[in-house]
Design a protein around this motif. Structure first.
Motif, PDB file in Angstrom:
ATOM      1  N   PHE A 101       0.818  -1.211   0.000  1.00 13.15           N
ATOM      2  CA  PHE A 101       0.000   0.000   0.000  1.00 13.15           C
ATOM      3  C   PHE A 101       0.856   1.266   0.000  1.00 13.15           C
ATOM      4  N   ILE A 102       0.415   2.262  -0.745  1.00  6.96           N
ATOM      5  CA  ILE A 102       0.967   3.602  -0.574  1.00  6.96           C
ATOM      6  C   ILE A 102       0.116   4.317   0.467  1.00  6.96           C
ATOM      7  N   MET A 103       0.744   5.162   1.250  1.00  5.32           N
ATOM      8  CA  MET A 103       0.047   5.828   2.355  1.00  5.32           C
ATOM      9  C   MET A 103       0.368   7.310   2.347  1.00  5.32           C
ATOM     10  N   ASP A 104      -0.641   8.148   2.674  1.00  8.27           N
ATOM     11  CA  ASP A 104      -0.371   9.570   2.856  1.00  8.27           C
ATOM     12  C   ASP A 104       0.522   9.753   4.073  1.00  8.27           C
ATOM     13  N   GLU A 115       6.302  -5.455   8.114  1.00 15.01           N
ATOM     14  CA  GLU A 115       6.243  -6.603   7.207  1.00 15.01           C
ATOM     15  C   GLU A 115       6.474  -6.193   5.755  1.00 15.01           C
ATOM     16  N   GLY A 116       6.244  -4.915   5.451  1.00  6.98           N
ATOM     17  CA  GLY A 116       6.420  -4.436   4.080  1.00  6.98           C
ATOM     18  C   GLY A 116       5.135  -4.328   3.291  1.00  6.98           C
ATOM     19  N   GLY A 170      -1.116  -2.484  -6.594  1.00  2.34           N
ATOM     20  CA  GLY A 170      -2.446  -2.922  -7.027  1.00  2.34           C
ATOM     21  C   GLY A 170      -3.527  -2.732  -6.002  1.00  2.34           C
ATOM     22  N   MET A 171      -3.235  -2.025  -4.897  1.00  2.79           N
ATOM     23  CA  MET A 171      -4.246  -1.724  -3.885  1.00  2.79           C
ATOM     24  C   MET A 171      -3.943  -0.357  -3.295  1.00  2.79           C
ATOM     25  N   LEU A 172      -4.968   0.465  -3.151  1.00  7.79           N
ATOM     26  CA  LEU A 172      -4.796   1.755  -2.491  1.00  7.79           C
ATOM     27  C   LEU A 172      -6.149   2.252  -2.018  1.00  7.79           C
TER      28      LEU A 172
END
Length: 545
Positions: free
Chosen positions: A224-227, A277-278, A302-304
């Motif tokens: 996941f990318i996170m703000d 965990e990454g 592939g998920m956000l």
């Protein structure tokens, strides 16, 4: 300012005119009788005999799709208002820093007739008795369309701009259901033999599977990318009944701040473990927005989490790089009761329109807003016909007309507009008859039809329109959604002085815990400091203690 007796005289004339029977219907057509003089005229679509002008302070305009020769003061939208009610707008000034400019204008007394302000400036203008009471104007001059839109929020919206029961401003609206959704590459799900997630464990397991099986095929499949402030992960917090950054009702009925509640610890512990965990991008805290977008567009993520309007961001470009990309929206993760929780956002979006106290025609401002709203959303036959009669004066890129180049750049819409919009498109598509669809939604219907025919073999803008208006709007109204009312949206006196430091401390603490730079016990220290350095004062002010 004009003297009190002059204001009284104006209203005396107004009352006399109303008793004489000058009020009329709310037809919105261009055939209204012209007002014989320029005394206040409360008819929603009543036309003045001679032009009524107002000045407005605006944010710097960046519109570049007007026809040659048109300006922010003179274009199809502004000409529509002028032609129907003889109301004109003149830009007093433009600024990139509205708050600073208005603060200076209040000091010098050089205020324009109309301003778009935030809550803080609104309160200052009220406290200094600088803006008009718009109660009578709203009750008598607001169109049925405006009243219906505001009414979709119940009393929730107008209560935000009432002072001692008086309507002191006209709020722009922040529509409902703009919460974070989980966007997933469905083609990846199929590729790894998985299913779309429901629970939080499902979400983490799918992210883990994507990475372990290198679903991207690049050797660099990421998590996941996170703000940087982690607020886009609100669905994960909500599973733990935690609502950071939100004022909520506590068990005792008092308003409390979500970020300092004990439920936060479990959510932070989980996020910290997934980061370790990454499953969450290890560099999220230092990546620019462009770098985060690139990970998605280049097919490495592939998920956000993102709201329904993802198609209006650069993420739509992903089909250029990976034509097989199939993005779907999911209301996940749900809690143990199967509910996908979110807090209702501040109903005021973009600001509040206020009118200078001594401006003689506040009802003219309401007329401008009536007709502008009709124009933007094609709410009346007259507005639809006007645009058809002036095809060469539309925006040069054939895009949906927005509020920027209007007399008052104000946008209002129904609280449940996403549901209305989606159902409108579906009904038109199923019936094969688009004659009843609201005119401004035709572009979304056409994008849907083209996508159904060609799939990803469409241009990125068409794909983005489909993604937001079909996939996003559908899921934003998932029946499992539970919307929790916010308890407070304003600014207290102590918040003006201390909130910036409290927020900075909050964001730094959450960031350090998630990234493992400090342990969970740091949260308890943060909560204690928050209460001691202004939090308790703010809560006391909010709760009226």
């Amino acid at each position: 300012m004009k003297k009190t007796w002059k204001i009284a005289l104006i209203f005396t004339v107004c009352i006399s005119m109303l008793l004489a029977g000058c009020s009329g219907g709310d037809s919105g057509s261009g055939e209204e009788a012209v007002q014989e003089n320029n005394a206040p005229n409360f008819e929603p679509y009543g036309k003045y005999e001679t032009p009524v002008e107002f000045t407005i302070g605006r944010n710097t305009n960046h519109v570049n799709n007007l026809p040659e020769g048109d300006t922010i003061e003179n274009n199809l939208a502004t000409r529509y208002v002028e032609s129907r009610v003889n109301v004109r707008a003149k830009v007093a000034w433009e600024t990139d820093d509205m708050k600073q400019k208005l603060s200076l204008s209040m000091t010098t007394g050089d205020l324009p007739d109309v301003m778009l302000v935030d809550r803080e400036i609104f309160n200052q203008l009220v406290d200094n008795d600088l803006i008009a009471d718009l109660t009578e104007v709203y009750e008598k001059t607001a169109s049925e369309g405006i009243k219906e839109i505001y009414g979709s929020y119940g009393d929730f919206l107008l209560e935000q701009v009432k002072v001692d029961g008086k309507i002191m401003g006209l709020p722009m609206t922040n529509i409902g259901n703009q919460h974070q959704l989980l966007w997933v590459r469905k083609d990846w799900v199929d590729k790894v033999g998985a299913e779309l997630p429901k629970t939080l464990d499902d979400v983490w397991n799918l992210a883990r599977t994507f990475m372990e099986k290198d679903a991207s095929g690049t050797g660099k499949t990421g998590g996941f990318i996170m703000d940087q402030n982690a607020m886009n992960f609100s669905p994960v917090f909500a599973v733990y009944n935690a609502f950071p950054g939100q004022w909520i009702k506590g068990a005792d009925g008092q308003t409390v701040y979500g970020s300092v509640q004990p439920e936060m610890k479990a959510a932070l512990a989980d996020l910290s473990e997934r980061y370790k965990e990454g499953l969450i991008d290890k560099q999220f805290a230092v990546r620019s927005n462009e770098e985060k977008e690139a990970l998605v567009i280049n097919g490495q993520v592939g998920m956000l989490f993102n709201p329904w309007w993802i198609g209006y961001t650069n993420y739509k470009e992903s089909i250029k790089q990976t034509p097989e990309a199939e993005w779907v929206a999911v209301s996940a993760p749900v809690d143990d009761a199967g509910k996908f929780k979110t807090i209702r956002q501040d109903p005021i979006g973009g600001g509040i329109v206020v009118v200078k106290k001594d401006y003689p025609h506040p009802e003219a401002i309401m007329k401008s807003i009536n007709l502008t709203t009709d124009f933007l959303y094609s709410l009346t036959e007259d507005a639809v016909q006007y645009k058809k009669d002036h095809p060469d004066e539309l925006l040069t890129d054939n895009s949906r007309w927005n509020n920027d180049p209007t007399q008052i750049p104000m946008q209002v819409d129904y609280d449940d507009v996403l549901k209305r919009y989606y159902e409108d498109i579906m009904q038109a598509e199923e019936s094969g008859d688009d004659s009843s669809i609201q005119e401004d939604r035709i572009v979304s219907l056409r994008a849907y039809q083209e996508f159904k025919e060609k799939g990803n073999d469409v241009d990125a803008n068409t794909y983005g329109e489909y993604l937001s208006r079909i996939e996003g709007q559908r899921e934003a109204n998932n029946p499992n959604l539970e919307v929790i009312p916010g308890a407070f949206y304003g600014t207290t006196e102590t918040m003006k002085l201390k909130w910036a430091n409290l927020r900075k401390m909050e964001e730094e603490t959450i960031l350090k815990i998630i990234m493992g730079e400090t342990g969970l016990d740091e949260f308890d220290k943060f909560v204690d400091t928050w209460h001691r350095t202004g939090g308790d004062e703010i809560m006391a002010e909010i709760n009226g203690r």
